[in-house]
Enzyme design. Structure first.
Site, short mmCIF file in Angstrom:
data_model
loop_
_atom_site.label_atom_id
_atom_site.label_comp_id
_atom_site.label_asym_id
_atom_site.label_seq_id
_atom_site.Cartn_x
_atom_site.Cartn_y
_atom_site.Cartn_z
N LYS A 1 25.71 -3.55 -3.45
CA LYS A 1 27.17 -3.48 -3.59
C LYS A 1 27.80 -2.80 -2.38
CE LYS A 1 26.71 -2.80 -8.59
NZ LYS A 1 26.86 -1.77 -9.64
N ARG B 1 0.79 -1.22 0.00
CA ARG B 1 0.00 0.00 0.00
C ARG B 1 0.83 1.27 0.00
NH1 ARG B 1 -2.89 -3.72 2.07
NH2 ARG B 1 -0.92 -4.24 3.00
N THR B 2 1.81 1.31 0.89
CA THR B 2 2.51 2.58 1.07
C THR B 2 3.21 2.97 -0.22
OG1 THR B 2 2.78 2.07 3.40
CG2 THR B 2 4.16 3.81 2.54
N HIS C 1 5.88 5.88 11.59
CA HIS C 1 5.29 5.74 10.25
C HIS C 1 4.28 6.89 10.08
CE1 HIS C 1 3.77 4.15 6.61
NE2 HIS C 1 3.48 2.91 6.97
N ARG D 1 11.63 4.04 2.97
CA ARG D 1 11.25 3.06 4.01
C ARG D 1 12.46 2.19 4.28
NH1 ARG D 1 6.11 -0.92 4.27
NH2 ARG D 1 5.24 1.01 5.09
C1 NCD Z 1 2.31 -1.06 8.26
C2 NCD Z 1 3.81 -0.92 8.30
O1 NCD Z 1 4.51 -1.15 7.30
O2 NCD Z 1 4.29 -0.54 9.37
N1 NCD Z 1 1.85 -1.26 6.95
C3 NCD Z 1 1.52 -0.16 6.23
O3 NCD Z 1 2.34 0.64 5.89
N2 NCD Z 1 0.22 0.02 6.00
C4 NCD Z 1 1.75 -2.03 9.22
C5 NCD Z 1 2.27 -3.43 9.23
O4 NCD Z 1 3.12 -3.83 8.45
O5 NCD Z 1 1.78 -4.20 10.08
#
Ligand code: NCD
Length: 344
Positions: A80, A51-52, A129, A101
């Site tokens: 590398k 999703r993100t 997050h 991320r």
């Molecule tokens: C979350 C994350 O990556 O922290 N997912 C997301 O971005 N919607 C929650 C999760 O992974 O449980």
């Protein structure tokens, strides 16, 4: 606002502006086609995401811009041995905004020190997050017209869930929020997050069944398997909290159920059809809040990068970026590591 590393660092006006813009994008998406025509987003995903990453990329495409980046660091020069610092500097040379991320705590903040292009934290290990929090709060506001005064239950992996940490911190910016923190003792909220809500109305609970009746919002979370030292330890904690029809029968009709997703088995499939289940709507809202955020940050433009003296490793948290990257400055504020919030 030059980068978004921590949602609770925004001012009230900045938050309100982002939510107002996101609502207007949701109501009239066509008005924003081409708002960032010709701009480029770099997406650096050192950790899995569905999703993100897809919603950030969609946000940029809908605004008329383009995207570059990787979803798997093994397919880039990271494999590398390239440092985060070098990768970020290179991408800032190509792109107008960088979304990152990482499994490492403080990685997005470290990136922002070296990038003149705005940086968005799309999750840094078990730490924070912030864009998930934006969509969580946006969804709560849409339903209740406010956040102040609500009773918000958060259930599951409160120790390792970065969405939980960001949300708890952000809710402390609102008035009279009651927290009900539901977890096993092993997966309870870390101290640095509890410190943010000292003096607030907080109740610790171990039973979802007994707590659900008092909640306006139930925020369910996944047990973060990838953060456990062993499969055995994970199995001890997994499957403890499952929201099913019988528990939901004890909840208020007006309660809403949120989940950052992905969900594993903590919500029974039959709950998806209950009108209180808002998690798919919440995920959709992620697109609008990210469009708003990307617009504002790209419009704000580039900022000069500071010059930092690099020092010895100092943070006791093995998952802190300062223990993974060379050449990071020592930044301690009030006895706390600026990257990962661990007491130094
Ligand atoms: C979350 C994350 O990556 O922290 N997912 C997301 O971005 N919607 C929650 C999760 O992974 O449980």
């Amino acid at each position: 606002m030059h980068s978004l590393i921590d949602f609770s660092a925004l001012t009230k006006d900045e938050r309100e502006d982002l939510f107002t813009l996101a609502s207007s994008i949701k109501a009239r998406p066509g008005d924003y086609n081409g708002a960032l025509h010709g701009k480029i987003m770099g997406t650096l995903f050192y950790e899995p995401s569905t999703r993100t990453r897809l919603s950030f990329e969609t946000a940029m495409l809908r605004l008329g811009g383009g995207t570059i980046g990787f979803a798997d660091p093994n397919a880039s020069s990271v494999s590398k041995g390239e440092s985060l610092r070098d990768t970020v500097k290179i991408v800032a040379g190509y792109a107008d905004i960088t979304v990152i991320r990482s499994p490492v705590e403080g990685a997005a903040f470290a990136a922002s020190l070296y990038s003149d292009a705005p940086v968005i934290n799309a999750g840094d290990g078990a730490h924070l997050h912030p864009t998930q929090t934006m969509m969580d709060i946006f969804t709560i506001r849409e339903r209740f017209g406010k956040v102040d005064g609500l009773t918000i239950g958060i259930c599951g992996d409160l120790k390792n869930g970065r969405t939980v940490h960001s949300l708890i911190r952000a809710l402390s910016e609102y008035e009279n929020v009651r927290y009900v923190l539901i977890s096993t003792p092993e997966l309870s909220v870390p101290q640095y997050i509890l410190d943010c809500i000292a003096g607030r109305d907080v109740r610790f609970a171990s039973s979802l069944e007994e707590s659900i009746g008092e909640l306006d919002v139930l925020y369910m979370t996944r047990i973060q398997r990838e953060r456990f030292a062993s499969e055995e330890q994970y199995e001890k904690e997994a499957h403890v909290y499952v929201l099913d029809r019988a528990k939901l029968d004890r909840a208020k009709d007006s309660m809403i159920i949120l989940h950052p997703l992905p969900k594993v088995d903590e919500i029974s499939p039959e709950v998806d059809d209950d009108p209180r289940a808002l998690y798919f709507e919440q995920a959709k809202n992620g697109l609008y809040v990210r469009m708003a955020l990307v617009m504002r940050l790209v419009q704000a433009g580039r900022a000069p990068v500071g010059r930092y003296e690099c020092g010895e490793r100092y943070c006791p948290n093995p998952r802190c970026v300062t223990n993974h990257e060379r050449a990071l400055p020592v930044l301690v504020e009030n006895g706390v590591c600026r990257y990962c919030d661990t007491k130094v």
